[in-house]
Design a protein around this motif. Structure first.
Motif, short mmCIF file in Angstrom:
data_model
loop_
_atom_site.label_atom_id
_atom_site.label_comp_id
_atom_site.label_asym_id
_atom_site.label_seq_id
_atom_site.Cartn_x
_atom_site.Cartn_y
_atom_site.Cartn_z
N LEU A 1 0.83 -1.21 0.00
CA LEU A 1 0.00 0.00 0.00
C LEU A 1 0.86 1.26 0.00
N ARG A 2 1.97 1.21 0.73
CA ARG A 2 2.85 2.39 0.73
C ARG A 2 3.47 2.62 -0.65
N LEU A 3 3.86 1.53 -1.30
CA LEU A 3 4.44 1.68 -2.63
C LEU A 3 3.42 2.24 -3.62
N VAL A 4 2.17 1.80 -3.54
CA VAL A 4 1.14 2.35 -4.43
C VAL A 4 0.93 3.83 -4.15
N ALA B 1 -3.29 -9.17 -7.67
CA ALA B 1 -3.84 -10.02 -6.61
C ALA B 1 -3.35 -9.54 -5.24
N LEU B 2 -2.08 -9.15 -5.20
CA LEU B 2 -1.50 -8.68 -3.93
C LEU B 2 -2.17 -7.39 -3.46
N LEU B 3 -2.33 -6.43 -4.37
CA LEU B 3 -2.94 -5.17 -3.97
C LEU B 3 -4.42 -5.35 -3.63
N GLY B 4 -5.10 -6.22 -4.38
CA GLY B 4 -6.50 -6.53 -4.08
C GLY B 4 -6.65 -7.10 -2.67
N ALA B 5 -5.77 -8.04 -2.32
CA ALA B 5 -5.81 -8.64 -0.98
C ALA B 5 -5.48 -7.60 0.08
N ALA B 6 -4.50 -6.74 -0.20
CA ALA B 6 -4.11 -5.71 0.76
C ALA B 6 -5.27 -4.76 1.04
N LEU B 7 -6.01 -4.39 0.00
CA LEU B 7 -7.15 -3.50 0.18
C LEU B 7 -8.15 -4.09 1.17
N VAL B 8 -8.46 -5.37 0.99
CA VAL B 8 -9.49 -6.00 1.81
C VAL B 8 -8.98 -6.31 3.21
N GLU B 9 -7.72 -6.76 3.31
CA GLU B 9 -7.26 -7.37 4.55
C GLU B 9 -6.29 -6.53 5.39
N VAL C 1 -6.69 6.45 -0.75
CA VAL C 1 -7.07 7.19 -1.95
C VAL C 1 -6.29 6.66 -3.16
N ALA C 2 -4.99 6.42 -2.99
CA ALA C 2 -4.18 5.91 -4.10
C ALA C 2 -4.66 4.53 -4.53
N ALA C 3 -4.93 3.65 -3.56
CA ALA C 3 -5.33 2.28 -3.91
C ALA C 3 -6.71 2.28 -4.57
N LEU C 4 -7.63 3.11 -4.07
CA LEU C 4 -8.98 3.14 -4.66
C LEU C 4 -8.95 3.75 -6.05
N ALA C 5 -8.14 4.80 -6.24
CA ALA C 5 -8.04 5.39 -7.57
C ALA C 5 -7.41 4.38 -8.54
N ALA C 6 -6.44 3.60 -8.06
CA ALA C 6 -5.83 2.57 -8.92
C ALA C 6 -6.85 1.51 -9.31
N ALA C 7 -7.72 1.16 -8.37
CA ALA C 7 -8.72 0.12 -8.64
C ALA C 7 -9.67 0.53 -9.76
N VAL C 8 -9.92 1.85 -9.89
CA VAL C 8 -10.80 2.34 -10.94
C VAL C 8 -10.21 2.04 -12.31
N ARG C 9 -8.90 2.26 -12.43
CA ARG C 9 -8.22 2.11 -13.72
C ARG C 9 -7.85 0.66 -14.00
N HIS C 10 -7.81 -0.17 -12.97
CA HIS C 10 -7.28 -1.53 -13.14
C HIS C 10 -8.24 -2.54 -12.55
N PRO C 11 -9.27 -2.91 -13.33
CA PRO C 11 -10.28 -3.84 -12.82
C PRO C 11 -9.68 -5.17 -12.36
N ALA D 1 -7.52 10.04 -12.78
CA ALA D 1 -6.18 10.64 -12.94
C ALA D 1 -6.06 11.90 -12.08
N ALA D 2 -7.16 12.67 -12.00
CA ALA D 2 -7.13 13.92 -11.23
C ALA D 2 -6.87 13.65 -9.74
N VAL D 3 -7.32 12.49 -9.26
CA VAL D 3 -7.09 12.14 -7.86
C VAL D 3 -5.60 11.98 -7.58
N ARG D 4 -4.90 11.33 -8.51
CA ARG D 4 -3.49 11.04 -8.31
C ARG D 4 -2.61 12.22 -8.69
N HIS D 5 -3.14 13.17 -9.46
CA HIS D 5 -2.30 14.24 -10.00
C HIS D 5 -2.92 15.60 -9.75
N PRO D 6 -2.73 16.14 -8.55
CA PRO D 6 -3.36 17.42 -8.20
C PRO D 6 -2.97 18.54 -9.17
#
Lengths: 182, 182
Positions: free
Chosen positions: A17-20, A53-61, A100-110, B105-110
């Motif tokens: 999560l920190r890396l994302v 898979a790793l980020l998905g698991a991290a989000l939930v757990e 916020v970063a993980a949720l925004a990433a989830a939008v772009r990466h189903p 994208a706007a979330v990640r890039h203020p």
């Protein structure tokens, strides 16, 4: 496959999560997580076959994104506590940067299946509404997911999309708009 | 600096938004926009000094993300029409691919100032509430931004984060939750 020690697992989720939050989803690699968490890359791959898979698991757990379902004795109290928990999650660093970063990433990466995070949380939030129906505070015809989506969505709009400060009375006002009408 | 022809400008915005939806913000380049739109790179840079400025302007000014402020004669009618417009924006391709990618994208890039998009839309949505107060349909103490954020946020939650189909009666139900209470 033996169970991974819960503390080790949390360290891996934390590193993920920190890396994302620092580098975005494109900058996230299992190698980076291995380096940051001090866990062998092969071990990580054995548990999670991909970074999605790793980020998905991290989000939930991950503990850092966890919150307890409130049980204050009234629907109003429970909903205000729920909104306050969402406000903390989306506005108080470091959890907010990560969420916020993980949720925004989830939008772009189903493929990382952010839906599982919301389904998991909602399965627990349902209790709030079941108790309220039993207490006679809520019509059975009301859709609990609609209520959760209006409240949590309002926090996302205000704090993340608009980038505005969420005032102290935001939770009270949002819940009152639903319970008392506008 | 003479004014750019509106049609040319819309072609540039269109190319910008399509590139973001196809390649993400990291994959967006002014060079790519120049190639896609057939407009010289130097010309684009003369108007927008960076890809962030270009995407920020496209969000606010592109026709594809535009919607008219409803004026149906009642607060309920206006709010239902507003929610339906947000549902279309976030669920009907190609506009939805573009809107969701650009907002994520706007979330990640203020630096691309997505806030301007929401401020611009809200400046126009205010009319709905001013008319409702004049008609006596709404207390002056109600915060219009809270109403917009609960309604638009609910659509984002349901359609984007949960990835669920937005049912036909979603707009009616969400507005009724506010106007009639739950």
């Amino acid at each position: 496959m033996t169970r991974m020690a819960p503390r080790k697992q949390q360290e891996i989720f934390d590193a993920t999560l920190r890396l994302v939050s620092e580098k975005g989803y494109d900058g996230l690699t299992v190698e980076g997580v291995a380096e940051r968490s001090g866990v062998n890359k092969t071990t990580i791959y054995r548990w999670w076959p991909s970074k999605a898979a790793l980020l998905g698991a991290a989000l939930v757990e991950a503990d850092v994104l966890e919150f307890d379902t409130p049980d204050t004795g009234s629907l109003r109290g429970d909903l205000v506590a729920l909104v306050e928990a969402v406000i903390r999650l989306l506005t108080e660093p470091p959890a907010s940067d990560i969420a916020v970063a993980a949720l925004a990433a989830a939008v772009r990466h189903p493929e990382l299946d952010g839906r599982r995070f919301f389904a998991d949380r909602f399965a627990r939030e349902r209790e709030i509404f079941e108790r309220a129906v039993r207490r006679g505070e809520l019509k059975e015809s009301v859709d609990p997911m609609l209520i959760v989506d209006m409240l949590a969505g309002a926090v996302w709009m205000r704090a993340v999309f608009r980038g505005l400060r969420v005032r102290d009375d935001f939770a009270d006002e949002a819940v009152a708009a639903l319970l008392d009408g506008i």
